[in-house]
Scaffold this active site. Structure first.
Site, mmCIF file in Angstrom:
data_model
loop_
_atom_site.group_PDB
_atom_site.id
_atom_site.type_symbol
_atom_site.label_atom_id
_atom_site.label_comp_id
_atom_site.label_asym_id
_atom_site.label_seq_id
_atom_site.Cartn_x
_atom_site.Cartn_y
_atom_site.Cartn_z
ATOM 1 N N LYS A 27 0.965 -1.274 0.103
ATOM 2 C CA LYS A 27 0.198 -0.074 -0.122
ATOM 3 C C LYS A 27 0.971 1.347 0.174
ATOM 4 O O LYS A 27 0.542 2.418 -0.481
ATOM 5 C CB LYS A 27 -0.895 -0.069 1.179
ATOM 6 C CG LYS A 27 -0.249 -0.174 2.505
ATOM 7 C CD LYS A 27 -1.166 -0.312 3.678
ATOM 8 C CE LYS A 27 -0.553 -0.508 4.989
ATOM 9 N NZ LYS A 27 -1.345 -1.038 5.901
ATOM 10 N N GLU A 28 2.054 1.000 0.395
ATOM 11 C CA GLU A 28 2.822 2.440 0.251
ATOM 12 C C GLU A 28 4.035 2.284 -0.225
ATOM 13 O O GLU A 28 5.087 3.083 -0.092
ATOM 14 C CB GLU A 28 2.986 2.924 1.883
ATOM 15 C CG GLU A 28 3.200 1.759 2.874
ATOM 16 C CD GLU A 28 4.694 1.555 3.161
ATOM 17 O OE1 GLU A 28 5.588 2.366 2.737
ATOM 18 O OE2 GLU A 28 4.874 0.626 3.948
ATOM 19 N N VAL A 31 8.925 -3.572 -3.450
ATOM 20 C CA VAL A 31 10.194 -4.047 -2.922
ATOM 21 C C VAL A 31 10.516 -4.934 -3.826
ATOM 22 O O VAL A 31 9.879 -5.796 -4.537
ATOM 23 C CB VAL A 31 9.972 -4.795 -1.688
ATOM 24 C CG1 VAL A 31 11.183 -5.456 -1.046
ATOM 25 C CG2 VAL A 31 9.183 -3.965 -0.507
ATOM 26 N N ASP A 168 1.116 0.088 13.459
ATOM 27 C CA ASP A 168 0.386 -0.914 12.339
ATOM 28 C C ASP A 168 0.537 -2.032 12.386
ATOM 29 O O ASP A 168 0.634 -3.043 11.518
ATOM 30 C CB ASP A 168 0.554 -0.081 11.152
ATOM 31 C CG ASP A 168 -0.640 -0.716 9.879
ATOM 32 O OD1 ASP A 168 -1.624 -0.937 10.192
ATOM 33 O OD2 ASP A 168 0.138 -0.935 8.932
ATOM 34 N N ASN A 173 2.448 -7.702 8.605
ATOM 35 C CA ASN A 173 3.862 -6.992 8.508
ATOM 36 C C ASN A 173 4.617 -7.787 9.548
ATOM 37 O O ASN A 173 5.520 -6.918 10.287
ATOM 38 C CB ASN A 173 3.803 -5.554 8.839
ATOM 39 C CG ASN A 173 2.847 -4.944 9.800
ATOM 40 O OD1 ASN A 173 2.652 -5.682 10.907
ATOM 41 N ND2 ASN A 173 2.104 -4.064 9.554
ATOM 42 N N ASP A 192 7.823 -3.054 8.188
ATOM 43 C CA ASP A 192 7.129 -1.778 7.715
ATOM 44 C C ASP A 192 6.897 -0.859 8.771
ATOM 45 O O ASP A 192 5.825 -0.880 9.519
ATOM 46 C CB ASP A 192 5.594 -2.356 7.303
ATOM 47 C CG ASP A 192 5.795 -3.069 5.859
ATOM 48 O OD1 ASP A 192 6.501 -3.031 5.346
ATOM 49 O OD2 ASP A 192 4.574 -3.812 5.521
#
Length: 213
Positions: A27-28, A31, A168, A173, A192
């Site tokens: 989502k951000e 990789v 989060d 993650n 993350d």
């Protein structure tokens, strides 16, 4: 594979020798698995703010420090320079958190370099040397589940002692890594961290900590 444009400058500077493959797109960030000399690492390319689904909520960015007062004023006014500064601060937050947590002995990927919006770090692997799976993709026996849960609670406490709250944390993650050094069992590695918050400087840290746990 063809070198992605965002990694080209790192190849030219000798920080990356070869781009092996894309590992994931989140989502951000995106990789990639890369080769750096004799080592296989991963390169995390942060997506531009308008291409991310994870928004920089005020709860996360509260009291994050920037380099100078000009940046702080620009960020407060929402100017173009301010938005660029805010984006840079968002990206560097993960880098800072990784170095801080690695130094405190928390199981996170070892960071190596950060340049042009790209984070070079350790590739966390499984028993076969492949990219480690996420906790969400692995099935456990009740005994294994309790062991990993106890380990992760301990890691959260260790993070808190280092002054960091993930913000989060979930099964998406956390990677399940294998230690090839002594043949020990698999262990969870926390990833993350761009939304990580300062435990003492953020008024929402306690709520985020409880949600993580």
């Amino acid at each position: 594979m063809k070198v992605p444009p965002r990694l080209q400058s790192l190849v030219e500077e000798g920080l990356i020798d070869t781009v092996v493959r894309q590992l994931m797109s989140g989502k951000e960030a995106m990789v990639y698995v890369v080769r750096c000399g004799d080592e296989t690492r991963c390169a995390k390319i942060y997506k531009e703010a308008n291409n991310r689904s994870f928004r920089q909520a005020v709860d996360y960015t509260e009291n994050r420090k920037v380099k100078n007062s000009r940046q702080a004023r620009a960020m407060a006014k929402g100017t173009k320079f301010g938005r660029e500064s805010q984006e840079a601060a968002w990206q560097s937050a993960e880098v800072d958190a990784l170095y801080r947590l690695a130094a405190a002995g928390v199981r996170v990927p070892q960071p190596f370099n950060f340049a042009d919006g790209v984070l070079l770090m350790e590739l966390v692997t499984d028993t076969d040397g492949d990219a480690a799976p996420r906790l969400n993709d692995v099935s456990f026996t009740p005994v294994q589940a309790r062991q990993h849960h106890a380990t992760l609670v301990g890691e959260v406490v260790r993070m808190l002692c280092a002054g960091v709250v993930h913000g989060d944390l979930s099964e998406f993650n956390i990677l399940l890594a294998h230690s090839g050094e002594d043949g020990s069992d698999d262990f969870p590695v926390i990833i993350d961290l761009p939304q990580a918050v300062d435990a003492a400087g953020n008024n929402h840290a306690q709520r985020m900590l409880l949600r993580d746990v």
